[in-house]
Design a protein around this motif. Structure first.
Motif, PDB file in Angstrom:
ATOM      1  N   CYS A   1      39.020 -26.095 -27.076  1.00 20.11           N
ATOM      2  CA  CYS A   1      38.137 -25.761 -25.946  1.00 20.11           C
ATOM      3  C   CYS A   1      37.989 -26.937 -24.987  1.00 20.11           C
ATOM      4  O   CYS A   1      36.985 -27.044 -24.283  1.00 20.11           O
ATOM      5  N   ASN A   2      39.014 -27.809 -24.948  1.00 15.93           N
ATOM      6  CA  ASN A   2      38.881 -29.005 -24.123  1.00 15.93           C
ATOM      7  C   ASN A   2      39.183 -28.756 -22.647  1.00 15.93           C
ATOM      8  O   ASN A   2      38.835 -29.580 -21.803  1.00 15.93           O
ATOM      9  N   ASN A   3      39.841 -27.640 -22.335  1.00 16.82           N
ATOM     10  CA  ASN A   3      40.215 -27.405 -20.939  1.00 16.82           C
ATOM     11  C   ASN A   3      39.721 -26.050 -20.429  1.00 16.82           C
ATOM     12  O   ASN A   3      40.324 -25.467 -19.528  1.00 16.82           O
ATOM     13  N   LEU A   4      38.660 -25.535 -21.000  1.00 19.18           N
ATOM     14  CA  LEU A   4      38.130 -24.251 -20.548  1.00 19.18           C
ATOM     15  C   LEU A   4      37.590 -24.343 -19.131  1.00 19.18           C
ATOM     16  O   LEU A   4      37.653 -23.374 -18.371  1.00 19.18           O
ATOM     17  N   ALA A   5      37.027 -25.458 -18.757  1.00 21.60           N
ATOM     18  CA  ALA A   5      36.454 -25.599 -17.411  1.00 21.60           C
ATOM     19  C   ALA A   5      37.524 -25.413 -16.341  1.00 21.60           C
ATOM     20  O   ALA A   5      37.268 -24.791 -15.301  1.00 21.60           O
ATOM     21  N   ASP A   6      38.727 -25.939 -16.588  1.00 21.91           N
ATOM     22  CA  ASP A   6      39.806 -25.772 -15.614  1.00 21.91           C
ATOM     23  C   ASP A   6      40.353 -24.346 -15.615  1.00 21.91           C
ATOM     24  O   ASP A   6      40.826 -23.859 -14.583  1.00 21.91           O
ATOM     25  N   GLN A   7      40.291 -23.656 -16.742  1.00 24.79           N
ATOM     26  CA  GLN A   7      40.848 -22.317 -16.835  1.00 24.79           C
ATOM     27  C   GLN A   7      39.964 -21.263 -16.174  1.00 24.79           C
ATOM     28  O   GLN A   7      40.476 -20.363 -15.499  1.00 24.79           O
ATOM     29  N   ILE A   8      38.659 -21.345 -16.374  1.00 22.97           N
ATOM     30  CA  ILE A   8      37.780 -20.257 -15.904  1.00 22.97           C
ATOM     31  C   ILE A   8      37.293 -20.483 -14.479  1.00 22.97           C
ATOM     32  O   ILE A   8      37.040 -19.522 -13.755  1.00 22.97           O
ATOM     33  N   GLY A   9      37.104 -21.693 -14.044  1.00 21.06           N
ATOM     34  CA  GLY A   9      36.608 -21.945 -12.702  1.00 21.06           C
ATOM     35  C   GLY A   9      35.092 -21.852 -12.619  1.00 21.06           C
ATOM     36  O   GLY A   9      34.407 -21.321 -13.497  1.00 21.06           O
ATOM     37  N   ILE A  10      34.559 -22.336 -11.516  1.00 20.75           N
ATOM     38  CA  ILE A  10      33.110 -22.404 -11.352  1.00 20.75           C
ATOM     39  C   ILE A  10      32.495 -21.026 -11.172  1.00 20.75           C
ATOM     40  O   ILE A  10      31.365 -20.777 -11.599  1.00 20.75           O
ATOM     41  N   ASP A  11      33.205 -20.076 -10.544  1.00 18.86           N
ATOM     42  CA  ASP A  11      32.636 -18.744 -10.296  1.00 18.86           C
ATOM     43  C   ASP A  11      32.412 -17.982 -11.601  1.00 18.86           C
ATOM     44  O   ASP A  11      31.326 -17.420 -11.821  1.00 18.86           O
ATOM     45  N   HIS A  12      33.440 -17.933 -12.444  1.00 19.87           N
ATOM     46  CA  HIS A  12      33.289 -17.244 -13.718  1.00 19.87           C
ATOM     47  C   HIS A  12      32.267 -17.955 -14.615  1.00 19.87           C
ATOM     48  O   HIS A  12      31.552 -17.296 -15.385  1.00 19.87           O
ATOM     49  N   PHE A  13      32.212 -19.275 -14.515  1.00 17.34           N
ATOM     50  CA  PHE A  13      31.204 -20.007 -15.298  1.00 17.34           C
ATOM     51  C   PHE A  13      29.789 -19.629 -14.848  1.00 17.34           C
ATOM     52  O   PHE A  13      28.898 -19.423 -15.691  1.00 17.34           O
ATOM     53  N   ASN A  14      29.572 -19.508 -13.552  1.00 16.54           N
ATOM     54  CA  ASN A  14      28.255 -19.109 -13.062  1.00 16.54           C
ATOM     55  C   ASN A  14      27.916 -17.675 -13.455  1.00 16.54           C
ATOM     56  O   ASN A  14      26.754 -17.352 -13.743  1.00 16.54           O
ATOM     57  N   ASP A  15      28.941 -16.763 -13.469  1.00 16.67           N
ATOM     58  CA  ASP A  15      28.691 -15.395 -13.936  1.00 16.67           C
ATOM     59  C   ASP A  15      28.265 -15.378 -15.398  1.00 16.67           C
ATOM     60  O   ASP A  15      27.344 -14.638 -15.788  1.00 16.67           O
ATOM     61  N   LEU A  16      28.921 -16.200 -16.196  1.00 19.04           N
ATOM     62  CA  LEU A  16      28.541 -16.289 -17.613  1.00 19.04           C
ATOM     63  C   LEU A  16      27.134 -16.859 -17.775  1.00 19.04           C
ATOM     64  O   LEU A  16      26.355 -16.393 -18.624  1.00 19.04           O
ATOM     65  N   GLN A  17      26.790 -17.842 -16.956  1.00 13.96           N
ATOM     66  CA  GLN A  17      25.442 -18.408 -17.015  1.00 13.96           C
ATOM     67  C   GLN A  17      24.387 -17.363 -16.644  1.00 13.96           C
ATOM     68  O   GLN A  17      23.339 -17.265 -17.288  1.00 13.96           O
ATOM     69  N   ARG A  18      24.646 -16.566 -15.611  1.00 13.57           N
ATOM     70  CA  ARG A  18      23.679 -15.536 -15.207  1.00 13.57           C
ATOM     71  C   ARG A  18      23.488 -14.487 -16.308  1.00 13.57           C
ATOM     72  O   ARG A  18      22.370 -14.061 -16.580  1.00 13.57           O
ATOM     73  N   ALA A  19      24.597 -14.085 -16.929  1.00  5.60           N
ATOM     74  CA  ALA A  19      24.488 -13.087 -18.001  1.00  5.60           C
ATOM     75  C   ALA A  19      23.684 -13.633 -19.182  1.00  5.60           C
ATOM     76  O   ALA A  19      22.805 -12.947 -19.727  1.00  5.60           O
ATOM     77  N   ALA A  20      23.959 -14.857 -19.601  1.00  7.92           N
ATOM     78  CA  ALA A  20      23.237 -15.431 -20.742  1.00  7.92           C
ATOM     79  C   ALA A  20      21.775 -15.684 -20.405  1.00  7.92           C
ATOM     80  O   ALA A  20      20.887 -15.473 -21.251  1.00  7.92           O
ATOM     81  N   ASN A  21      21.500 -16.126 -19.189  1.00  7.54           N
ATOM     82  CA  ASN A  21      20.105 -16.328 -18.791  1.00  7.54           C
ATOM     83  C   ASN A  21      19.330 -15.018 -18.794  1.00  7.54           C
ATOM     84  O   ASN A  21      18.153 -14.977 -19.181  1.00  7.54           O
ATOM     85  N   TRP A  22      19.969 -13.927 -18.343  1.00  6.24           N
ATOM     86  CA  TRP A  22      19.284 -12.623 -18.329  1.00  6.24           C
ATOM     87  C   TRP A  22      18.985 -12.147 -19.750  1.00  6.24           C
ATOM     88  O   TRP A  22      17.924 -11.578 -20.013  1.00  6.24           O
ATOM     89  N   VAL A  23      19.901 -12.395 -20.669  1.00  2.73           N
ATOM     90  CA  VAL A  23      19.694 -11.936 -22.045  1.00  2.73           C
ATOM     91  C   VAL A  23      18.565 -12.700 -22.716  1.00  2.73           C
ATOM     92  O   VAL A  23      17.694 -12.112 -23.370  1.00  2.73           O
ATOM     93  N   PHE A  24      18.524 -14.014 -22.547  1.00  2.00           N
ATOM     94  CA  PHE A  24      17.605 -14.852 -23.326  1.00  2.00           C
ATOM     95  C   PHE A  24      16.388 -15.319 -22.531  1.00  2.00           C
ATOM     96  O   PHE A  24      15.637 -16.160 -23.039  1.00  2.00           O
ATOM     97  N   GLU A  25      16.147 -14.785 -21.350  1.00  2.00           N
ATOM     98  CA  GLU A  25      15.002 -15.261 -20.582  1.00  2.00           C
ATOM     99  C   GLU A  25      13.675 -14.770 -21.162  1.00  2.00           C
ATOM    100  O   GLU A  25      12.627 -15.381 -20.921  1.00  2.00           O
ATOM    101  N   ASN A  26      13.680 -13.683 -21.910  1.00  2.00           N
ATOM    102  CA  ASN A  26      12.459 -13.145 -22.500  1.00  2.00           C
ATOM    103  C   ASN A  26      12.683 -12.993 -23.997  1.00  2.00           C
ATOM    104  O   ASN A  26      13.565 -12.252 -24.439  1.00  2.00           O
ATOM    105  N   GLU A  27      11.886 -13.691 -24.775  1.00  2.00           N
ATOM    106  CA  GLU A  27      12.091 -13.688 -26.224  1.00  2.00           C
ATOM    107  C   GLU A  27      11.859 -12.305 -26.822  1.00  2.00           C
ATOM    108  O   GLU A  27      12.569 -11.890 -27.746  1.00  2.00           O
TER     109      GLU A  27
END
Length: 516
Positions: free
Chosen positions: A219-245
């Protein structure tokens, strides 16, 4: 800056085959050639850092003149001491290792980081900077949502170190940021799956249809493979799931099912998952809004049942308190009556004690039954709260259930303590009290007669005089003819004539009686 130069040099040596290991307080570099060791020593002397140098045989060198015959060398660099809840990391190699292992510090300072990274659990910032930071409230652990059967858990224990507070504050433009992005992508994908296969570490989504995703071995080069846009989409999805316990479990299931429907049967590449993560998030949000109506009706019904149960419970405790007050009042009245009977009458001591014990036992049974009921209700509340009312936060549950119940229970306990102490005190008075004057109102003390002989003789003379007067009246009545009415005047004259001349007792204790 010399610190950054030292960090870059150590990372280059690590990429060239040197062994770099960084702990909280020092950095160890092994397998160094003479030139590499000399360059590191020069930078350390410029920074004023302490270090230890060892040759291939493990002997410590104090001389700066290094010989090729004793290579490779090993250096141990001592980092400056940190203050507070801070972890300072010099190399990206050590940074990646500590991200994998984890650390409790909330403030991480990384030498090669060019921008601060604010997550929900910690703040990562460049070396030398210091900003205040307050972690977010804890959320649900991914390990309670992702099924794993292997000896080691791939899902992180806490997802907050991998969730950005602001998705727009990270740019993948330096190596240290890429290290964190690589670790974050792996942690978040493991947190969103339904199950992780222990054999091949594949991420499984139940669907339907079922989806199985394989992550890269490295997993050393995932940042170069996915790009900033897909990383932000993943962040939004995870934040929506775990924002409310409270809602994390429901949202996790909805998103996992939508990911499986979007990518299921098309590809096993995680790139396809990330390219569809945004659409999956939108579908999960729509499904969540639809489920809120049914969930709202069920929640309102459960809250109404909870309110009814709390009302009934407090009413029962209030009735128990009222019954206790009535029993205590009756017992107090009976106790005072028993004390009055014992003082003013020659009643049986055993009977009075027996009645008092029965009264005290009755009050004790009322107190015990109320206490047992309260303990039973407390146990029921603690057993059923995590099963039926888990959706309520503890603070709201305390306000709606625990506080009203505790208030009614405190009233019962105060009445029980006051009544129990009062009944116990009266019981002790009845059983252990002194009753020396209990018979004075009904019986003349014979001892007083013995102690005053003159008074005794006078009483005897008065008694004899009354007997003589009675005999005189009877004799007068016998002289009157049967047919002759006797008027009140004649009777009174006869009584006067029959009075003795002197009824005062003599000094010898005798009286002068008159005999007609």
């Amino acid at each position: 800056m010399s610190v950054i130069l030292l960090a870059e040099l150590l990372d280059r040596l690590s990429a060239d085959g040197a062994f770099i290991r960084e702990s909280e307080n020092d950095v160890s570099a092994s397998g160094l050639a003479v030139e590499a060791a000399t360059n590191i020593i020069a930078i350390c002397e410029e920074l004023g850092w302490e270090f230890n140098l060892f040759d291939s045989a493990g002997t410590e060198w104090l001389d700066d003149d290094l010989l090729q015959d004793f290579a490779p060398y090993r250096l141990r660099l001592h980092k400056p001491s940190t203050i507070g809840d801070t972890l300072e990391l010099l190399t990206n190699t050590g940074f990646a290792e500590w991200l994998r292992v984890g650390h409790s510090a909330t403030n991480w300072k990384v030498a090669r980081l060019r921008q601060p990274i604010f997550t929900h659990a910690r703040m990562l910032q460049p070396w030398g900077e210091a900003e205040p930071f307050q972690p977010s409230l804890p959320t649900k652990s991914p390990r309670s949502l992702v099924r794993e059967f292997g000896p080691e858990r791939a899902a992180p224990e806490d997802v907050q170190p991998w969730l950005l507070r602001d998705e727009a504050n990270v740019l993948i433009n330096d190596e240290a940021t890429k290290v964190w992005v690589n670790a974050s992508v792996c942690a978040l994908l493991n947190s969103l799956a339904d199950e992780i296969d222990p054999a091949d570490s594949k991420l499984k989504f139940k669907g339907p249809p079922k989806l199985s995703i394989s992550l890269p071995d490295e997993c050393n080069n995932l940042a170069d493979q996915i790009g900033i846009d897909h990383f932000n989409d993943l962040q939004r999805a995870a934040n929506w799931v775990f924002e409310n316990e409270r809602e994390a479990e429901l949202r996790h299931n909805l998103l996992a099912n939508d990911i499986a429907r979007s990518a299921g049967g098309n590809s096993t590449d995680f790139q396809y998952l990330l390219s569809n993560i945004s659409a999956s998030l939108d579908g999960a949000k729509v499904a969540y809004q639809v489920s809120l109506s049914d969930l709202g009706r069920d929640t309102l019904k459960m809250l109404a049942d909870l309110r009814k149960a709390v009302t009934e419970e407090t009413a029962k405790v209030t009735d128990a308190t009222r019954q206790l007050v009535t029993s205590v009042a009756g017992a107090l009245a009976i106790s005072l009556g028993l004390i009055a009977v014992r003082v003013n009458a020659a009643a049986s001591y055993e009977l009075i004690v027996a009645v008092m014990i029965v009264v005290a036992a009755y009050v004790g049974v009322i107190i015990y039954s109320g206490y047992s009921f309260i303990q039973l209700q407390r146990q029921l509340r603690s057993d059923w709260q995590p099963r039926l009312y888990r959706f309520l936060p503890l603070s709201e549950y305390e306000n709606m259930v625990s506080k009203p119940a505790n208030q009614s229970e405190r009233t019962f306990f105060r009445v029980a303590w006051a009544g129990g102490i009062g009944i116990a005190a009266l019981t002790a008075i009845v059983i252990f009290g002194w009753w020396d004057n209990s018979t004075k109102t009904n019986i003349i003390d014979s001892s007083t007669m013995k102690q005053n002989p003159e008074t005794s003789q006078g009483a005897k003379a008065i008694g004899q005089s009354l007997v003589t007067n009675s005999e005189a009246i009877i004799n007068i009545e016998s002289k009157v003819a049967p047919d002759e009415s006797v008027g009140p005047t004649s009777v009174e004259m006869a009584e006067l004539d029959a009075q003795p001349e002197d009824t005062t007792p003599s000094k010898e204790g005798k009286s002068n009686d008159y005999h007609p």
